[in-house]
Design a protein around this motif. Structure first.
Motif, PDB file in Angstrom:
ATOM      1  N   ILE A 158      40.888  17.625 -33.444  1.00 34.67           N
ATOM      2  CA  ILE A 158      41.052  16.313 -34.072  1.00 34.67           C
ATOM      3  C   ILE A 158      42.367  16.233 -34.831  1.00 34.67           C
ATOM      4  CG2 ILE A 158      40.110  14.787 -35.867  1.00 34.67           C
ATOM      5  CD1 ILE A 158      37.306  15.637 -34.903  1.00 34.67           C
ATOM      6  N   ASN A 159      42.753  17.298 -35.507  1.00 38.75           N
ATOM      7  CA  ASN A 159      44.017  17.322 -36.235  1.00 38.75           C
ATOM      8  C   ASN A 159      45.201  17.119 -35.294  1.00 38.75           C
ATOM      9  OD1 ASN A 159      45.715  17.836 -38.616  1.00 38.75           O
ATOM     10  ND2 ASN A 159      46.223  19.769 -37.618  1.00 38.75           N
ATOM     11  N   ILE A 160      45.211  17.827 -34.163  1.00 35.48           N
ATOM     12  CA  ILE A 160      46.292  17.678 -33.180  1.00 35.48           C
ATOM     13  C   ILE A 160      46.274  16.284 -32.575  1.00 35.48           C
ATOM     14  CG2 ILE A 160      47.121  18.473 -30.928  1.00 35.48           C
ATOM     15  CD1 ILE A 160      46.104  21.282 -31.717  1.00 35.48           C
ATOM     16  N   ALA A 161      45.082  15.793 -32.260  1.00 37.55           N
ATOM     17  CA  ALA A 161      44.954  14.476 -31.638  1.00 37.55           C
ATOM     18  C   ALA A 161      45.491  13.372 -32.546  1.00 37.55           C
ATOM     19  CB  ALA A 161      43.494  14.204 -31.290  1.00 37.55           C
ATOM     20  N   LYS A 162      45.148  13.443 -33.810  1.00 37.77           N
ATOM     21  CA  LYS A 162      45.577  12.392 -34.738  1.00 37.77           C
ATOM     22  C   LYS A 162      47.094  12.442 -34.959  1.00 37.77           C
ATOM     23  CE  LYS A 162      42.752  11.031 -38.054  1.00 37.77           C
ATOM     24  NZ  LYS A 162      42.056   9.881 -37.469  1.00 37.77           N
ATOM     25  N   LYS A 163      47.664  13.647 -34.946  1.00 38.20           N
ATOM     26  CA  LYS A 163      49.106  13.766 -35.118  1.00 38.20           C
ATOM     27  C   LYS A 163      49.880  13.257 -33.910  1.00 38.20           C
ATOM     28  CE  LYS A 163      49.232  17.484 -38.542  1.00 38.20           C
ATOM     29  NZ  LYS A 163      49.630  18.895 -38.832  1.00 38.20           N
ATOM     30  N   SER A 164      49.167  13.079 -32.778  1.00 37.79           N
ATOM     31  CA  SER A 164      49.813  12.533 -31.581  1.00 37.79           C
ATOM     32  C   SER A 164      49.949  11.018 -31.662  1.00 37.79           C
ATOM     33  CB  SER A 164      49.008  12.904 -30.331  1.00 37.79           C
ATOM     34  OG  SER A 164      47.812  12.132 -30.239  1.00 37.79           O
ATOM     35  N   GLY A 165      49.385  10.438 -32.725  1.00 35.77           N
ATOM     36  CA  GLY A 165      49.488   8.987 -32.913  1.00 35.77           C
ATOM     37  C   GLY A 165      48.351   8.193 -32.304  1.00 35.77           C
ATOM     38  N   GLY A 166      47.384   8.877 -31.675  1.00 31.46           N
ATOM     39  CA  GLY A 166      46.303   8.163 -31.016  1.00 31.46           C
ATOM     40  C   GLY A 166      45.068   7.982 -31.881  1.00 31.46           C
ATOM     41  N   LYS A 167      44.084   7.305 -31.312  1.00 32.58           N
ATOM     42  CA  LYS A 167      42.783   7.109 -31.950  1.00 32.58           C
ATOM     43  C   LYS A 167      41.756   7.944 -31.197  1.00 32.58           C
ATOM     44  CE  LYS A 167      44.220   3.897 -34.843  1.00 32.58           C
ATOM     45  NZ  LYS A 167      44.290   4.137 -36.303  1.00 32.58           N
ATOM     46  N   LYS A 213      54.253  17.384 -28.005  1.00 37.01           N
ATOM     47  CA  LYS A 213      54.252  18.784 -27.581  1.00 37.01           C
ATOM     48  C   LYS A 213      52.983  19.522 -27.976  1.00 37.01           C
ATOM     49  CE  LYS A 213      59.291  19.357 -27.465  1.00 37.01           C
ATOM     50  NZ  LYS A 213      60.459  20.101 -28.009  1.00 37.01           N
ATOM     51  N   ASP A 214      52.500  19.277 -29.196  1.00 35.45           N
ATOM     52  CA  ASP A 214      51.288  19.973 -29.649  1.00 35.45           C
ATOM     53  C   ASP A 214      50.074  19.579 -28.819  1.00 35.45           C
ATOM     54  OD1 ASP A 214      52.683  21.325 -31.591  1.00 35.45           O
ATOM     55  OD2 ASP A 214      52.208  19.907 -33.179  1.00 35.45           O
ATOM     56  N   LEU A 215      49.994  18.292 -28.452  1.00 38.99           N
ATOM     57  CA  LEU A 215      48.877  17.822 -27.632  1.00 38.99           C
ATOM     58  C   LEU A 215      48.961  18.419 -26.228  1.00 38.99           C
ATOM     59  CD1 LEU A 215      46.379  16.003 -27.393  1.00 38.99           C
ATOM     60  CD2 LEU A 215      47.903  14.145 -26.675  1.00 38.99           C
ATOM     61  N   LEU A 216      50.148  18.443 -25.662  1.00 36.94           N
ATOM     62  CA  LEU A 216      50.328  19.027 -24.334  1.00 36.94           C
ATOM     63  C   LEU A 216      49.997  20.511 -24.340  1.00 36.94           C
ATOM     64  CD1 LEU A 216      53.649  17.259 -23.232  1.00 36.94           C
ATOM     65  CD2 LEU A 216      51.329  16.739 -22.478  1.00 36.94           C
ATOM     66  N   GLN A 217      50.402  21.211 -25.391  1.00 40.45           N
ATOM     67  CA  GLN A 217      50.090  22.638 -25.508  1.00 40.45           C
ATOM     68  C   GLN A 217      48.586  22.863 -25.621  1.00 40.45           C
ATOM     69  OE1 GLN A 217      52.389  24.100 -28.825  1.00 40.45           O
ATOM     70  NE2 GLN A 217      54.284  24.244 -27.636  1.00 40.45           N
ATOM     71  N   LEU A 218      47.906  21.991 -26.371  1.00 42.30           N
ATOM     72  CA  LEU A 218      46.458  22.090 -26.507  1.00 42.30           C
ATOM     73  C   LEU A 218      45.784  21.949 -25.150  1.00 42.30           C
ATOM     74  CD1 LEU A 218      43.742  22.095 -28.068  1.00 42.30           C
ATOM     75  CD2 LEU A 218      44.029  19.611 -28.334  1.00 42.30           C
ATOM     76  N   MET A 219      46.175  20.953 -24.374  1.00 44.07           N
ATOM     77  CA  MET A 219      45.557  20.723 -23.076  1.00 44.07           C
ATOM     78  C   MET A 219      45.856  21.872 -22.118  1.00 44.07           C
ATOM     79  SD  MET A 219      45.769  16.585 -22.467  1.00 44.07           S
ATOM     80  CE  MET A 219      47.510  16.384 -22.842  1.00 44.07           C
ATOM     81  N   ASN A 220      47.088  22.370 -22.127  1.00 43.94           N
ATOM     82  CA  ASN A 220      47.435  23.506 -21.263  1.00 43.94           C
ATOM     83  C   ASN A 220      46.630  24.743 -21.640  1.00 43.94           C
ATOM     84  OD1 ASN A 220      49.327  22.056 -19.788  1.00 43.94           O
ATOM     85  ND2 ASN A 220      51.038  22.623 -21.118  1.00 43.94           N
ATOM     86  N   TRP A 221      46.492  24.996 -22.947  1.00 44.23           N
ATOM     87  CA  TRP A 221      45.725  26.148 -23.442  1.00 44.23           C
ATOM     88  C   TRP A 221      44.266  26.044 -23.002  1.00 44.23           C
ATOM     89  CZ3 TRP A 221      41.538  27.019 -26.622  1.00 44.23           C
ATOM     90  CH2 TRP A 221      41.395  28.301 -27.148  1.00 44.23           C
ATOM     91  N   THR A 222      43.679  24.858 -23.150  1.00 45.57           N
ATOM     92  CA  THR A 222      42.281  24.640 -22.775  1.00 45.57           C
ATOM     93  C   THR A 222      42.079  24.840 -21.278  1.00 45.57           C
ATOM     94  OG1 THR A 222      41.960  23.064 -24.586  1.00 45.57           O
ATOM     95  CG2 THR A 222      40.376  22.984 -22.771  1.00 45.57           C
ATOM     96  N   ASN A 223      42.956  24.254 -20.471  1.00 43.79           N
ATOM     97  CA  ASN A 223      42.817  24.367 -19.023  1.00 43.79           C
ATOM     98  C   ASN A 223      42.974  25.812 -18.562  1.00 43.79           C
ATOM     99  OD1 ASN A 223      42.272  21.676 -18.167  1.00 43.79           O
ATOM    100  ND2 ASN A 223      44.372  21.118 -18.634  1.00 43.79           N
TER     101      ASN A 223
END
Length: 271
Positions: A174-183, A87-97
């Motif tokens: 980077i904090n949000i990205a890492k919490k999404s489980g990705g690299k 959810k945090d990653l999706l919110q980040l992308m929606n906010w940016t767009n």
């Protein structure tokens, strides 16, 4: 040897190919391992997963390219193998767009409308274009109006307007990205350093923020690949590479160029 391209765009962002067209190109170019890294979008990840077959012999790693601002400039970070439902990653992308779209609207309504004829915020709001031609809404609008001849001319005009989208800081992204489980990787590090390299001090800044690797092989990094590889090896960072292909939108960036094999990289933590 397995050929790898970890950076490409589809019509879900500013590329021209849909996933069926991209798959055809991957097979024709004998690319074995790939990722779709659309700008702040994951819209074509599931679509690609749905059309892949075991007989294709393709290894697909879900990806995206996240936008951030550092020292007044937009930087990009590629993220792989994350939870696409985070959810945090999706919110980040929606906010940016949304911020990028709002910036486009401001450019059209408050700058272009006062400078050029037949341009207005209302006209822009109603404007539609075929996503498969590549690019983004404001650029295609100004080109279709006959005001800008091409993308570079449009970008110059936008720069002269002094308007740009507000983006999250590198630390937040980077904090949000890492919490999404990705690299997460620093994409095309030489982008803001034409005919040069990103200074080691800046590379260390990104490392300290928590990046997992650097896109050492990139069309922007010609002549400086070994510099970035050495930094990664000395700092235990992963090594990636990709073409930044946008289909027909940017013909100079061809799929699979630079020519990179799995043995050239260090992405074992992704496969």
């Amino acid at each position: 040897m397995k050929k790898v391209d970890m950076h490409m765009h589809t019509c879900a962002s500013d590329g021209t190919w849909d996933v069926t067209e991209l798959k055809k190109e991957l097979l024709e170019n004998k690319i074995n391992i790939f990722s779709i890294t659309d700008h702040d979008s994951i819209d074509n990840i599931k679509n690609m997963q749905d059309i892949l077959r075991q007989s294709d012999n393709l290894i697909f790693m879900p990806g995206t390219e996240l936008s951030t601002e550092y020292n007044g400039k937009e930087y990009h970070l590629t993220l792989y193998n994350f939870d696409i439902n985070n959810k945090d990653l999706l919110q980040l992308m929606n906010w940016t767009n949304q911020n990028k779209l709002n910036s486009n609207k401001e450019y059209i309504g408050n700058y272009a409308a006062n400078k050029y004829e037949n341009v207005s915020a209302e006209d822009f709001e109603n404007y539609e274009y075929d996503r498969k031609r590549g690019g983004w809404k404001s650029a295609n609008y100004m080109i279709d109006k006959g005001i800008h001849k091409n993308i570079p001319e449009h970008l110059t005009d936008v720069y002269n307007s002094g308007l740009k989208a507000k983006l999250k800081s590198p630390g937040e992204v980077i904090n949000i990205a890492k919490k999404s489980g990705g690299k997460i990787f620093l994409a095309h590090p030489s982008y803001h350093y034409k005919n040069s390299v990103m200074p080691e001090g800046e590379l260390r800044y990104w490392k300290e923020l928590g990046i997992d690797g650097i896109e050492c092989f990139s069309p922007y990094n010609n002549g400086s690949v070994s510099y970035y590889i050495d930094f990664c090896k000395k700092n235990s960072l992963m090594i990636s590479g990709g073409s930044d292909c946008h289909g027909k939108f940017i013909p100079a960036r061809k799929l699979g160029v630079p020519d990179v094999s799995l043995e050239d990289l260090n992405i074992n933590g992704l496969i």
